[in-house]
Design a protein around this motif. Sequence first.
Motif, PDB file in Angstrom:
ATOM      1  N   ALA A 174       0.836  -1.200   0.000  1.00 36.08           N
ATOM      2  CA  ALA A 174       0.000   0.000   0.000  1.00 36.08           C
ATOM      3  C   ALA A 174       0.869   1.247   0.000  1.00 36.08           C
ATOM      4  CB  ALA A 174      -0.919  -0.001   1.214  1.00 36.08           C
ATOM      5  N   THR A 175       0.503   2.209  -0.809  1.00 37.35           N
ATOM      6  CA  THR A 175       1.213   3.477  -0.879  1.00 37.35           C
ATOM      7  C   THR A 175       0.200   4.612  -0.827  1.00 37.35           C
ATOM      8  OG1 THR A 175       1.151   3.422  -3.306  1.00 37.35           O
ATOM      9  CG2 THR A 175       3.118   2.522  -2.239  1.00 37.35           C
ATOM     10  N   ASP A 176       0.681   5.802  -0.536  1.00 45.28           N
ATOM     11  CA  ASP A 176      -0.180   6.976  -0.501  1.00 45.28           C
ATOM     12  C   ASP A 176      -0.586   7.321  -1.937  1.00 45.28           C
ATOM     13  OD1 ASP A 176      -1.398   9.411  -0.248  1.00 45.28           O
ATOM     14  OD2 ASP A 176       0.278  10.393   0.772  1.00 45.28           O
ATOM     15  N   PRO A 177      -1.883   7.340  -2.267  1.00 41.04           N
ATOM     16  CA  PRO A 177      -2.300   7.658  -3.628  1.00 41.04           C
ATOM     17  C   PRO A 177      -1.850   9.030  -4.108  1.00 41.04           C
ATOM     18  CG  PRO A 177      -4.094   6.613  -2.452  1.00 41.04           C
ATOM     19  CD  PRO A 177      -3.021   6.903  -1.433  1.00 41.04           C
ATOM     20  N   PHE A 178      -1.526   9.938  -3.188  1.00 37.53           N
ATOM     21  CA  PHE A 178      -1.062  11.258  -3.605  1.00 37.53           C
ATOM     22  C   PHE A 178       0.399  11.234  -4.063  1.00 37.53           C
ATOM     23  CE2 PHE A 178      -4.462  12.912  -0.630  1.00 37.53           C
ATOM     24  CZ  PHE A 178      -5.245  13.463  -1.628  1.00 37.53           C
ATOM     25  N   GLU A 179       1.167  10.230  -3.655  1.00 33.49           N
ATOM     26  CA  GLU A 179       2.603  10.234  -3.903  1.00 33.49           C
ATOM     27  C   GLU A 179       2.956  10.266  -5.399  1.00 33.49           C
ATOM     28  OE1 GLU A 179       6.494  10.644  -3.266  1.00 33.49           O
ATOM     29  OE2 GLU A 179       4.903  10.770  -1.759  1.00 33.49           O
ATOM     30  N   PRO A 180       2.333   9.454  -6.263  1.00 31.61           N
ATOM     31  CA  PRO A 180       2.675   9.549  -7.689  1.00 31.61           C
ATOM     32  C   PRO A 180       2.420  10.928  -8.278  1.00 31.61           C
ATOM     33  CG  PRO A 180       1.425   7.551  -7.234  1.00 31.61           C
ATOM     34  CD  PRO A 180       1.337   8.396  -5.998  1.00 31.61           C
ATOM     35  N   LEU A 181       1.432  11.632  -7.749  1.00 31.90           N
ATOM     36  CA  LEU A 181       1.111  12.971  -8.245  1.00 31.90           C
ATOM     37  C   LEU A 181       2.149  13.978  -7.786  1.00 31.90           C
ATOM     38  CD1 LEU A 181      -2.679  12.810  -7.347  1.00 31.90           C
ATOM     39  CD2 LEU A 181      -1.627  12.239  -9.546  1.00 31.90           C
ATOM     40  N   LEU A 182       2.568  13.878  -6.534  1.00 30.26           N
ATOM     41  CA  LEU A 182       3.597  14.775  -6.020  1.00 30.26           C
ATOM     42  C   LEU A 182       4.898  14.607  -6.784  1.00 30.26           C
ATOM     43  CD1 LEU A 182       2.884  14.388  -2.196  1.00 30.26           C
ATOM     44  CD2 LEU A 182       2.426  16.410  -3.609  1.00 30.26           C
ATOM     45  N   GLN A 183       5.184  13.390  -7.205  1.00 30.85           N
ATOM     46  CA  GLN A 183       6.402  13.140  -7.970  1.00 30.85           C
ATOM     47  C   GLN A 183       6.366  13.806  -9.337  1.00 30.85           C
ATOM     48  OE1 GLN A 183       7.086   8.907  -8.096  1.00 30.85           O
ATOM     49  NE2 GLN A 183       7.401   8.744  -5.886  1.00 30.85           N
ATOM     50  N   GLN A 184       5.162  14.127  -9.819  1.00 29.09           N
ATOM     51  CA  GLN A 184       5.007  14.825 -11.103  1.00 29.09           C
ATOM     52  C   GLN A 184       4.618  16.289 -10.903  1.00 29.09           C
ATOM     53  OE1 GLN A 184       5.814  13.638 -14.078  1.00 29.09           O
ATOM     54  NE2 GLN A 184       6.451  11.704 -13.125  1.00 29.09           N
ATOM     55  N   SER A 185       4.923  16.813  -9.713  1.00 29.18           N
ATOM     56  CA  SER A 185       4.785  18.252  -9.425  1.00 29.18           C
ATOM     57  C   SER A 185       3.338  18.733  -9.400  1.00 29.18           C
ATOM     58  CB  SER A 185       5.602  19.083 -10.431  1.00 29.18           C
ATOM     59  OG  SER A 185       6.964  18.729 -10.379  1.00 29.18           O
ATOM     60  N   TRP A 186       2.406  17.848  -9.011  1.00 25.85           N
ATOM     61  CA  TRP A 186       1.051  18.327  -8.769  1.00 25.85           C
ATOM     62  C   TRP A 186       1.067  19.206  -7.512  1.00 25.85           C
ATOM     63  CZ3 TRP A 186      -3.945  15.603 -10.346  1.00 25.85           C
ATOM     64  CH2 TRP A 186      -3.799  15.011 -11.609  1.00 25.85           C
ATOM     65  N   LYS A 187       0.153  20.151  -7.455  1.00 19.79           N
ATOM     66  CA  LYS A 187       0.120  21.136  -6.382  1.00 19.79           C
ATOM     67  C   LYS A 187      -1.138  20.979  -5.526  1.00 19.79           C
ATOM     68  CE  LYS A 187       3.835  22.972  -8.146  1.00 19.79           C
ATOM     69  NZ  LYS A 187       5.158  22.722  -7.486  1.00 19.79           N
ATOM     70  N   THR A 188      -1.122  21.622  -4.367  1.00 21.02           N
ATOM     71  CA  THR A 188      -2.283  21.598  -3.476  1.00 21.02           C
ATOM     72  C   THR A 188      -3.480  22.237  -4.173  1.00 21.02           C
ATOM     73  OG1 THR A 188      -0.859  21.736  -1.530  1.00 21.02           O
ATOM     74  CG2 THR A 188      -3.171  22.316  -1.241  1.00 21.02           C
ATOM     75  N   ALA A 189      -4.612  21.546  -4.106  1.00 22.68           N
ATOM     76  CA  ALA A 189      -5.822  22.048  -4.754  1.00 22.68           C
ATOM     77  C   ALA A 189      -6.568  22.983  -3.818  1.00 22.68           C
ATOM     78  CB  ALA A 189      -6.720  20.884  -5.160  1.00 22.68           C
ATOM     79  N   PRO A 190      -7.190  24.029  -4.354  1.00 19.95           N
ATOM     80  CA  PRO A 190      -7.998  24.904  -3.495  1.00 19.95           C
ATOM     81  C   PRO A 190      -9.292  24.220  -3.093  1.00 19.95           C
ATOM     82  CG  PRO A 190      -8.227  25.540  -5.802  1.00 19.95           C
ATOM     83  CD  PRO A 190      -7.188  24.454  -5.763  1.00 19.95           C
ATOM     84  N   GLY A 191      -9.849  24.614  -1.989  1.00 23.52           N
ATOM     85  CA  GLY A 191     -11.123  24.048  -1.557  1.00 23.52           C
ATOM     86  C   GLY A 191     -10.935  22.760  -0.798  1.00 23.52           C
ATOM     87  N   ALA A 192     -11.372  21.650  -1.376  1.00 19.99           N
ATOM     88  CA  ALA A 192     -11.295  20.350  -0.710  1.00 19.99           C
ATOM     89  C   ALA A 192      -9.852  19.873  -0.646  1.00 19.99           C
ATOM     90  CB  ALA A 192     -12.154  19.333  -1.458  1.00 19.99           C
ATOM     91  N   PRO A 193      -9.499  19.079   0.376  1.00 22.07           N
ATOM     92  CA  PRO A 193      -8.139  18.558   0.474  1.00 22.07           C
ATOM     93  C   PRO A 193      -7.790  17.716  -0.745  1.00 22.07           C
ATOM     94  CG  PRO A 193      -9.366  18.187   2.508  1.00 22.07           C
ATOM     95  CD  PRO A 193     -10.354  18.656   1.483  1.00 22.07           C
ATOM     96  N   GLY A 194      -6.637  17.990  -1.336  1.00 26.70           N
ATOM     97  CA  GLY A 194      -6.234  17.221  -2.508  1.00 26.70           C
ATOM     98  C   GLY A 194      -5.179  17.926  -3.318  1.00 26.70           C
TER      99      GLY A 194
END
Length: 257
Positions: free
Chosen positions: A111-131
Amino acid sequence: MSPTPESIEVGFIAPRHLAGSGDPAWITVPLHQACGWTYEDDPLMPRVVLTSPDKTAVLRLEPHPDGQWWTLHHAPDGPRPAWYASFGAQTPVELIAGFMDALTAPTPPDATDPFEPLLQQSWKTAPGAPGLMASDRTAFVQRPGDEHSPGPWFITATLGHDRPVWQARFGESTPPHLISAFTTALADPQPVWRTNDVLGLPTIDPNIISHRFLDVPAAYVAAALTERTESLSGRHNTPPPNASPPGPAAPRVPRRR
């Protein structure tokens, strides 16, 4: 240059989450031929139902004008309660394949954090809801809730607040490694290929997507699904699948344009 009878014009589209749905057979044929899922279809209805060998999971592909086209329901498994996943009509099959390939793997990955692959591709904090959101703001991965009740996951591709393209939804109890498989496929910067007309894409705005067209030997295109199916068969040490569709009809439904 126009393609010859021996070649097919193939478009390579990026970002992949705006490449359109693709061919449902990319999912349904390997599930049946490589993973042993049984299927049923109704010649009078444009739908396909696939059931896992142990009967714990059922995947439905059913065109619905106002809802999700793909839905997966999984029965309780030990301490884990029942869970679901669903995907909108324009969800690229490559992303759904990442999820389903992880589900059918003989040995599930850690099991891994589903956000981790996105962070590795420079995704940023989304406004509003956590994500997180893609750098071009055309995709969002969100999980409303808190640490005591984290709630379901929502992954949305959009061309603006009033132009949603597709949404994937994962129930609160969906195994994290499966969501990670989906976000890994989502974050992959490599383009995906399509043989259908470019006008079937959610947008052809060159400021949002890139598309490069090449003439590819028709034999290569025809072999892609067979190679994928054989590769998945090898995970289970099963004999190479029959390349022809199972039974009187392949488990396919019409594509959404």
